[in-house]
Write an enzyme that holds these catalytic residues in place. Sequence first.
Site, PDB file in Angstrom:
ATOM      1  N   CYS A   1       7.441  -0.548   6.555  1.00  0.00           N
ATOM      2  CA  CYS A   1       8.712  -1.201   6.837  1.00  0.00           C
ATOM      3  C   CYS A   1       8.612  -1.874   8.202  1.00  0.00           C
ATOM      4  O   CYS A   1       7.843  -1.453   9.069  1.00  0.00           O
ATOM      5  CB  CYS A   1       9.841  -0.173   6.822  1.00  0.00           C
TER       6      CYS A   1
ATOM      7  N   ASP B   1      10.671  -1.760  10.505  1.00  0.00           N
ATOM      8  CA  ASP B   1      11.296  -0.888  11.506  1.00  0.00           C
ATOM      9  C   ASP B   1      10.284  -0.499  12.584  1.00  0.00           C
ATOM     10  O   ASP B   1       9.163  -0.085  12.290  1.00  0.00           O
ATOM     11  CB  ASP B   1      11.816   0.363  10.794  1.00  0.00           C
TER      12      ASP B   1
ATOM     13  N   HIS C   1      10.343   5.001   4.944  1.00  0.00           N
ATOM     14  CA  HIS C   1      10.660   6.000   5.971  1.00  0.00           C
ATOM     15  C   HIS C   1      12.023   6.630   5.734  1.00  0.00           C
ATOM     16  O   HIS C   1      12.865   6.106   4.998  1.00  0.00           O
ATOM     17  CB  HIS C   1      10.589   5.378   7.375  1.00  0.00           C
TER      18      HIS C   1
ATOM     19  N   CYS D   1      16.254   3.958   6.336  1.00  0.00           N
ATOM     20  CA  CYS D   1      15.895   2.537   6.288  1.00  0.00           C
ATOM     21  C   CYS D   1      17.151   1.679   6.181  1.00  0.00           C
ATOM     22  O   CYS D   1      17.894   1.770   5.198  1.00  0.00           O
ATOM     23  CB  CYS D   1      14.971   2.271   5.100  1.00  0.00           C
TER      24      CYS D   1
END
Length: 528
Positions: free
Chosen positions: A184, A186, A252, A263
């Site tokens: 991701c 992130d 995650h 997420c």
Amino acid sequence: MNRLKKSHRQKSLFWRPIAPNPRWQKENPTAHGSTDTGGFGYNGGNEEVKTSSTMMNGIHALVNERQNEWLRGYEVDIKSRFDNIESVLKDILAQQSQLNFVSWANQQLFAKLGVSLTEQDWQSGVQLQSQKGFQFLYGKTLFAQFMRMSEDFFVNDPLSGQRKQEAERMFKEAGFHAVGIAPCADGRLAHILSYVLRLPYALARRKAHAGVMFDVSESVRNWVFIEHTRFRDGQPNLADEPTRYLKIAVYHFSKADPTHQGCAAHGSDDHKAAQAALQKLKDFKQAIENRFGCGSTVQTLLLGLNTDDDSMKVHIPNASGEVCLDRYVETEQLYQATMNLPDSEAKQALENAIVTCNQALGSTAPQPELVKLLSWLIGNNFSQIAYVNQYENGCYSDIGHAERFIGIGNGFEEVQLRNLSYYSFLDTVEEGVNDVDVGIKIFKGLNVKKGLPIPIIIRCDYDGRVPGSKDRAEAKALRIEKALHNRYQELSAPGLLQTLPTLRDFTSCKPAERLPGLADLSAKQRTA
């Protein structure tokens, strides 16, 4: 629990510089040195065999403490360079009455942060209205720190990420000639290679997307390029060798605050995040088989990262290589279960756990080579679990977003630290608009609320062997920069959006190259 829910950049009580260790200094004097570390690097981190006395001290047999100390020194050093920008700049700007202010300011900036700005930058920042001038100089200083970090990363290789031979051997023995990883976007997953999995960055192709929603067609094109290179050049191995491409997706979740710190792209719904990542893996595999035949099948692997403590869910494939959401082992549980075992017994216990995981759910065990590889990766993750236990008291204080800048485009190999950057792969703003919007939303909370600008670094890689490649990459980077300022005009106009376009030749270990962007053009016009 209130402490855990904080999402701003707050240092843990355990966030501290590493005390000098004479033995470590002799072998690796600085976090950025080019000193040979021998077996100290990314070979799984488990070369030194722990004795029974070491285990009695509560140290897991598969944990590399020396490597953890080394990695911690790097993390503390790099993050402090970015975290101190605001306070240092405010102190400097409060003393504009100093004689020869620009020269004095640059001396102060270099002494405290290790970077300097051009005279034009300082003059432009001072000429602007107070807050807007600060925002301009903040962006310039942060970008200077990024360029410094990039040079250090590629020239000195502080994480030994260019030493990939041992890791390549492990993957080839498991039947894989190349690895692609899709985490991701992130920032809490930015360290997935160098820290969480303890793999050299040069081993795997990393392209991040919000919610792991990677472009299947782009991934297929990359696979075609890799297979063509095998056929034409015999790299990384000959095309007739029975090896495959491994595609890893990493979603995650947060156990400490699952409804808020999961997420964002999937509304902090862990099941949706995992299911979406798995579906992308299935689509990728199906696309290759449909286009090139079943003989061209790839192996897929699904990992779930607990961003509270960097432990993982490893979803175990069956004998046919199929992945299922319900079949997984948790590395934190395995870490505790094998804590008191010697090295060889701990490794065997991991392999047994992988096999019995599938058997317990009535499925077949993975192929023996894959069992060995998964066991090795889990063992690598044990060092990261111990890292968080030692330096973060078992759980990050910044379990939410705490990124320092946004990175968009491709590359960004030098970003290997947790919560340093929100990074998203894209070719155009229009195509990657959802990922960029998520990043902007995050930074409105992190920066804009405090009067800080949103810094965005644009990276367009080019192939130095191809005529015109650099020129096309430059045009693309500047086009993306212009599109960002057009899309987010409400941030751009008051100086709350600061951008830096960069290039890099991906065929070498050279650092990023800075391009003159819109801010430089405006500054030049102001000081003309």
